[in-house]
Design an enzyme around this catalytic site. Structure first.
Site, PDB file in Angstrom:
ATOM      1  N   ARG A   1       0.855  -1.184   0.000  1.00 60.01           N
ATOM      2  CA  ARG A   1       0.000   0.000   0.000  1.00 60.01           C
ATOM      3  C   ARG A   1       0.896   1.241   0.000  1.00 60.01           C
ATOM      4  NH1 ARG A   1       1.834   1.530   4.191  1.00 60.01           N
ATOM      5  NH2 ARG A   1       0.811   3.545   3.984  1.00 60.01           N
ATOM      6  N   GLY A   2       0.274   2.401  -0.133  1.00 59.84           N
ATOM      7  CA  GLY A   2       1.031   3.638  -0.258  1.00 59.84           C
ATOM      8  C   GLY A   2       1.194   3.909  -1.753  1.00 59.84           C
TER       9      GLY A   2
ATOM     10  N   ARG B   1      -7.151  -1.083  -7.895  1.00 56.83           N
ATOM     11  CA  ARG B   1      -7.485   0.063  -7.021  1.00 56.83           C
ATOM     12  C   ARG B   1      -7.617   1.282  -7.921  1.00 56.83           C
ATOM     13  NH1 ARG B   1      -4.444   1.041  -1.577  1.00 56.83           N
ATOM     14  NH2 ARG B   1      -6.327   2.217  -1.176  1.00 56.83           N
TER      15      ARG B   1
ATOM     16  N   ASP C   1      -1.859  12.333  -0.608  1.00 52.22           N
ATOM     17  CA  ASP C   1      -2.365  11.421  -1.636  1.00 52.22           C
ATOM     18  C   ASP C   1      -2.589  12.122  -2.965  1.00 52.22           C
ATOM     19  OD1 ASP C   1      -3.209  10.143   1.096  1.00 52.22           O
ATOM     20  OD2 ASP C   1      -3.110   8.564  -0.401  1.00 52.22           O
TER      21      ASP C   1
END
Lengths: 377, 377
Positions: free
Chosen positions: A67-68, A110, A258
């Site tokens: 993730r990230g 995603r 983000d």
């Protein structure tokens, strides 16, 4: 004929996290695998997982084993290599069709992660660049490009840390939120890179980490990273941050991002905006740390940033236990938007944007701007 | 001789929470027990627990089976009755020594909630008032006084709701934190009493509830209460409150209090201060609701309020699962202090203190002040 030499993964400066496997690494040559540190098991279990095909990479991104935003981008690049590897002896047109198909499949996992689409686009362009007469060599170039992206990400993150480390005052307290660290990138991280570089330069400070409900990335991941790096770390519930500031124990707030709009408004993990408000009230510098790839200059301001609403059960079923009564709904936005006016500066690999205005952001992308001024202290 | 008639618990208006046992009630006469709704098991299990001695009451307060400043006060009063019941045939001096000893023991249980000390002081004064010649009758008077306090608490809370209900705008959004409801008092609650009375008067609104880490009283208790009362309720992580305000979905914030200093500075559950800062930034009215017994006018300001530090494991072992790595400390203050300047008004059983200043607080306790002006709308 002699076969070309095998492709060797880059040597990457992994930073100070002794005893933790890399967030992700390619192990082997052309026939290698993508090895991920499985973040769903942290901090209780430190286990890696080898992905030998694209379906395994897709699953790992989907369930947040990796993730990230920066780490997801690099993982997707390696996923494209794995997904097209069985097809490297096809004719060029058929191979390129496979590149597009595998890329579309990876993008579906995603859909809001912009770095994922960015990585797929970069490798697709590389595939189309050829060499047209040699598909096997083209696939080799894809793997080399993915290696480049991994090495670039680590180097970019380290530069962010070098550019911002001086912001951390000797003997001070630093507050961060969620995980903007090595576990969110190939190495060093964004916000946490400042802490790692400052520590390597001999500076002493205390790190305070919001646990970051609902998914507790601060408690689970950031506290793990920082303690492995020998940094003094204290975890707190998100609601306690303002009282720490009131008590004079925080001298700097630094978080990741983000997505950053053209005017500097910044979307980051839910809870960031409340920190920025409290920091402003207490006169504490509030910095964002992010690579240039996190800026989305197509969006004029924060109101244009789409905010992902995540499943209610992430709030409701805290750690598997139902914590709300039947009939209560849950509000679970993944991000909030901190207006540029509350952000003291944005630390990038090219320097620090300060003050955070549309003109300063634009200047960051001007090819004639070698480097924006660094912090003097 | 005829024994005096047994002592009968008061009949109490328990408010709108059909289907939930009372927060606390005395069951029986002189030989009765204190029956508590065990709040550590909510919302999953609705079970009561009978305390037949003072040690059980102390444990129940300590581990938060019963919690909330007003409820703790009444529970402690009954605890003092239970703790001195075995001694009601002692000589007066020895009995009064027991009253002081048991009172001291109960006060040690939670340092911030002033209602606990207030209740013990009230019963100690009652014991000293006699009748001097009849210790058994004096003990009877203690139990009757505890019954009075229980009935008064419910009535006081209802009046708080009546005094503040008009603050809730028709069709608006109300945000609250932790649990300042029927479960924190004998009935109705403090902050939530405004919602119950407004609802009974036909007003429509949406309730938003911070989950309130680490112990999740908002998600577990407030959401339970409000949904049992037919009020539309949404739970959010503490860090998401500011983004709800930014989105224009909150028109009123109302919280309870654990201790209020002479100048109006208010200690309440950790996370309250951050809400007050965000409300101020967005121009949203921020009200505290509390009975007069929550004021501690011996303390000049919030800096004098002792803040209970609770065990690190409440943060670390979220819902039984370890969420932090070894080596990470946790910061776990039970409360924070919101300065009076950030509080729009304090709703009490005697009216609304507004603006929140030392002079206005003092006026509240002036016997010549029949009632401070209510909100006009």
């Amino acid at each position: 004929v002699n076969a070309p030499p095998d492709i060797v993964p880059p040597v990457i400066d992994r930073g100070p996290l002794a005893g933790l496997p890399p967030t992700l690494e390619w192990v082997g040559g052309r026939d290698g695998v993508l090895r991920l540190l499985d973040q769903t098991l942290l901090p209780g279990r430190i286990e890696t997982r080898d992905c030998a095909n694209v379906e395994q990479v897709w699953e790992a991104i989907r369930v947040l084993r990796v993730r990230g935003a920066p780490a997801i981008g690099v993982a997707a690049a390696y996923g494209l290599c794995l997904g097209t590897r069985p097809h490297r002896h096809l004719p060029r047109a058929a191979f390129l069709a496979q590149v597009r198909e595998v890329g579309q499949y990876l993008r579906s996992c995603r859909p809001t992660a912009v770095n994922l689409a960015w990585a797929i686009a970069r490798l697709t362009a590389r595939a189309e660049a050829g060499p047209a007469a040699d598909v096997a060599a083209t696939w080799d170039a894809l793997l080399a490009e993915a290696h480049d992206m991994a090495a670039e990400d680590a180097a970019t993150c380290r530069r962010i840390g070098e550019n911002g480390a001086a912001l951390i005052p000797e003997g001070g307290g630093v507050l961060t939120h969620c995980n903007a660290g090595a576990l969110a990138t190939v190495a060093y991280g964004t916000a946490l890179s400042l802490l790692y570089v400052a520590r390597a330069r001999g500076r002493h400070f205390t790190a305070h980490v919001d646990e970051t409900r609902p998914l507790l990335q601060g408690a689970r991941l950031t506290a793990l990273e920082l303690s492995r790096a020998g940094i003094d770390v204290t975890v707190l519930c998100d609601g306690a941050a303002a009282s720490l500031m009131q008590a004079g124990r925080i001298q700097l707030v630094v978080v990741g991002a983000d997505r950053i709009a053209a005017n500097g408004d910044t979307a980051n993990k839910i809870g960031t905006y409340a920190l920025a408000l409290a920091a402003r009230h207490h006169g504490i510098p509030f910095y964002v740390a992010a690579p240039l790839s996190t800026f989305d200059r197509a969006l004029a301001c924060g109101a244009d940033i789409p905010i992902e609403q995540r499943p209610e059960d992430e709030v409701r079923a805290a750690l598997g236990t139902a914590i709300t009564p039947p009939g209560a709904r849950c509000y679970n936005p993944a991000f909030d938007v901190t207006p540029a006016a509350l952000i003291t500066g944005i630390v990038t690999e090219k320097g620090i944007v300060r003050p955070v205005t549309q003109a300063q952001v634009q200047r960051l992308f001007d090819p004639n701007t070698a480097n924006v001024p660094r912090h003097g202290s």
